[in-house]
Design an enzyme around this catalytic site. Structure first.
Site, PDB file in Angstrom:
ATOM      1  N   ASP A  80       1.776   4.225   2.697  1.00  0.00           N
ATOM      2  CA  ASP A  80       0.766   5.501   2.399  1.00  0.00           C
ATOM      3  C   ASP A  80       1.406   5.733   1.246  1.00  0.00           C
ATOM      4  O   ASP A  80       1.731   5.948  -0.060  1.00  0.00           O
ATOM      5  CB  ASP A  80      -0.150   5.748   3.431  1.00  0.00           C
ATOM      6  N   ASP A  81       1.677   7.451   1.916  1.00  0.00           N
ATOM      7  CA  ASP A  81       2.371   8.284   0.723  1.00  0.00           C
ATOM      8  C   ASP A  81       3.939   9.126   1.302  1.00  0.00           C
ATOM      9  O   ASP A  81       3.852   9.989   2.334  1.00  0.00           O
ATOM     10  CB  ASP A  81       1.824   9.875   0.276  1.00  0.00           C
TER      11      ASP A  81
ATOM     12  N   HIS B 192       1.667   4.464  -2.616  1.00  0.00           N
ATOM     13  CA  HIS B 192       1.688   5.477  -3.981  1.00  0.00           C
ATOM     14  C   HIS B 192       2.571   5.345  -4.695  1.00  0.00           C
ATOM     15  O   HIS B 192       2.773   7.065  -4.146  1.00  0.00           O
ATOM     16  CB  HIS B 192       0.388   6.682  -3.628  1.00  0.00           C
TER      17      HIS B 192
ATOM     18  N   HIS C  18       1.108  -0.961   0.042  1.00  0.00           N
ATOM     19  CA  HIS C  18       0.145  -0.283   0.145  1.00  0.00           C
ATOM     20  C   HIS C  18       1.100   1.136   0.227  1.00  0.00           C
ATOM     21  O   HIS C  18       1.447   1.538   0.925  1.00  0.00           O
ATOM     22  CB  HIS C  18      -1.031   0.031   0.952  1.00  0.00           C
TER      23      HIS C  18
ATOM     24  N   HIS D  96      -9.455   0.778  -2.066  1.00  0.00           N
ATOM     25  CA  HIS D  96      -8.879   1.970  -0.751  1.00  0.00           C
ATOM     26  C   HIS D  96     -10.546   1.805   0.356  1.00  0.00           C
ATOM     27  O   HIS D  96     -11.771   2.314   0.279  1.00  0.00           O
ATOM     28  CB  HIS D  96      -8.958   3.757  -1.079  1.00  0.00           C
TER      29      HIS D  96
ATOM     30  N   GLU E 231     -11.091   3.839   5.735  1.00  0.00           N
ATOM     31  CA  GLU E 231     -10.397   4.818   6.690  1.00  0.00           C
ATOM     32  C   GLU E 231     -11.132   6.173   6.836  1.00  0.00           C
ATOM     33  O   GLU E 231     -12.183   6.545   7.839  1.00  0.00           O
ATOM     34  CB  GLU E 231      -9.233   5.528   4.727  1.00  0.00           C
TER      35      GLU E 231
END
Length: 367
Positions: A306-307, A27, A25, A225, A228
Site C-alpha cells: 500500500d504505502d 501507491h 497495490h 479501492h 476498506e
C-alpha cells in the site's frame, strides 16, 4: 493450511526476496524514502513538518498539518488516522515540481521494488496529491514514464501506471480525465483506479460508472479501492458499477458470504495490505486480520504494501510477518507470488516470463 510451523518451515525475508513476484497495490505517493523527502525539500526550500528523524512517525497522525499550504491537492477530510495520512501524502508530493524530480522518484521506486524481488508493478498514481501538477497531469505521467523507462533499460523492475481518480472528484471531472487518457494514451498508463477515504465520501460507484465504462471500452484495465474503511457494499459497487477486474483491499468482503462467492466465481482478486489495515485502524492487530479466512474460502489474494515508506515497512518484511502470524510456509508464499503475477496488468510476454522464472525457482509450474 499449516498454523504451527517448525523452525525449518519458517520463512525469512531472504527467501521472500528470492521469489519472483509482482506487486499490484502500491501507491507511488507512499514510497518516498526519507532521503527523497530531505533532498526534495532542500532543493525547493521547503520546511519539514517536523524533525527529520521522526518524519514518518507523524504521517499516520490525524492531526498532521503541512507547514506549507498546498495548492490544488485533493485528499480532503477523512476518517481518524487516514485523513492526516492523506494530508502527509499531499505535502510530500507537493515537493515534486519538475520533470527531472518526478523521473527520479519513479526510478527510485523501480529500484526499491527490485530490491524486494519484485519483477513487475502496477503502481497507483493519484495526481490530485501532486499539487504542483494541476492542469499538467499528463505531463506528470510522461515524466514518471521517463523514469520507469530508464529503470527498465537498467534491468530494474518493470512498472506501469494505474491512473487513480479521487472519490471526492465530481462525475464530470472524472469523465473528462478518462476522455483525456483515452485521447492521448500516455505511456505506461495501463489502468484506471479510484482511491480515497470510502467512509468519508460514501458510496461513489454510481458517480464514476460512466468514467469506468469509457475506460473499459477503450481497453484500460480497472482496479478499485473498496471494502476498506467501509463495508462489503463498496466491493459490490466496484464489481457491478465499475467493471472492476481487481479490488484494492477488499478485506471487508469476508463479512458477506455471497460476495465471497461472487469474487471466486468471477475470478476477481483482492490486493490485500495487512500492515496498512492494522496501522490505519481497520483491524486492531495482525491476528484479527481476515487474510487466512479469505485464503481458506478460495479467494485469489495478493500481498501488498500500500504505502510502505510512511508505514515503515517493505514487501519482504510484510510477507515475513504474514507468514509468521498465520503459519504460511514457503510453498504458500510461492502461491501468493504466483497469484500476484496472474492478478497484475502486465502483458502476456511479461507474465509468461515471470511464470517460468517462478517455476525455475522450484515453486510453481508454468501455466
Amino acid at each position: 493450511m499449516p498454523h504451527h510451523l517448525t523452525r525449518a518451515d519458517r520463512v525469512d525475508e531472504q527467501q521472500i526476496r528470492a521469489l519472483p513476484k509482482a506487486e499490484v497495490h502500491v501507491h507511488l505517493e507512499g514510497t518516498f524514502a526519507l532521503i527523497d523527502l530531505l533532498t526534495l525539500a532542500r532543493e525547493n526550500g521547503v520546511a519539514l513538518p517536523g524533525p527529520a528523524a521522526t518524519l514518518f512517525d507523524i504521517a499516520t497522525h490525524d492531526e498532521f498539518e503541512a507547514p506549507e499550504v498546498s495548492t490544488g491537492g485533493g485528499s480532503g477530510a477523512g476518517s481518524a488516522g487516514l485523513s492526516g495520512f492523506l494530508r502527509f501524502l499531499d505535502w510530500q508530493c507537493g515537493l515534486v515540481r519538475t520533470a527531472d524530480q518526478a523521473a527520479r522518484v519513479a526510478y527510485a521506486f523501480a529500484a526499491r521494488q527490485s530490491s524486494s524481488g519484485v519483477r513487475y508493478s502496477d503502481v497507483i498514481v493519484n495526481p490530485t496529491h501532486w499539487n504542483r501538477w494541476v492542469g499538467r497531469e499528463l505531463a506528470l505521467m510522461d515524466a514518471l514514464a521517463g523514469g520507469f523507462d530508464a529503470a527498465s533499460q537498467d534491468g530494474l523492475c518493470e512498472v506501469n501506471i494505474a491512473y487513480s481518480l479521487l472519490r471526492s472528484q465530481s462525475r464530470a471531472h472524472a469523465e473528462d480525465v478518462v476522455r483525456d487518457l483515452v485521447a492521448r494514451a500516455p505511456r505506461r498508463v495501463v489502468a484506471l483506479s479510484v482511491d480515497g477515504d470510502e467512509k468519508a465520501t460514501g458510496r461513489t460507484g454510481e458517480k464514476f460508472r460512466d468514467a469506468f465504462a469509457l475506460a473499459a471500452s477503450a481497453g484500460l484495465r480497472r482496479t478499485v479501492h473498496a471494502g476498506e474503511s467501509s463495508g462489503p457494499e463498496g466491493v459490490w459497487d466496484a464489481l457491478d458499477l465499475l467493471q472492476a477486474e481487481r479490488i484494492d483491499h477488499g478485506v471487508r468482503a469476508i463479512e458477506d458470504p455471497a460476495l465471497i462467492e461472487r469474487l471466486i466465481a468471477d475470478g476477481v482478486s483482492l490486493g490485500v495490505c495487512p500492515r496498512s489495515n492494522v496501522t490505519l485502524g481497520i483491524y486492531p492487530d495482525w491476528a484479527s486480520h481476515p487474510l487466512p479466512r479469505l485464503v481458506e474460502a478460495g479467494v485469489a489474494v495478493t500481498l501488498n504494501t500500500d504505502d510502505p515508506a510512511p508505514l515503515g515497512s517493505s514487501l519482504e518484511s510484510d510477507w515475513a510477518v504474514t507468514a509468521a502470524t498465520f503459519g504460511f510456509d514457503l510453498p504458500q508464499m510461492a502461491v501468493f507470488a504466483a497469484q500476484s503475477i496472474e492478478a497484475s496488468f502486465a502483458d502476456d510476454d511479461i507474465k509468461s516470463r515471470l511464470r517460468h522464472e517462478l517455476a525455475a525457482h522450484g515453486a510453481v509450474a508454468p501455466a
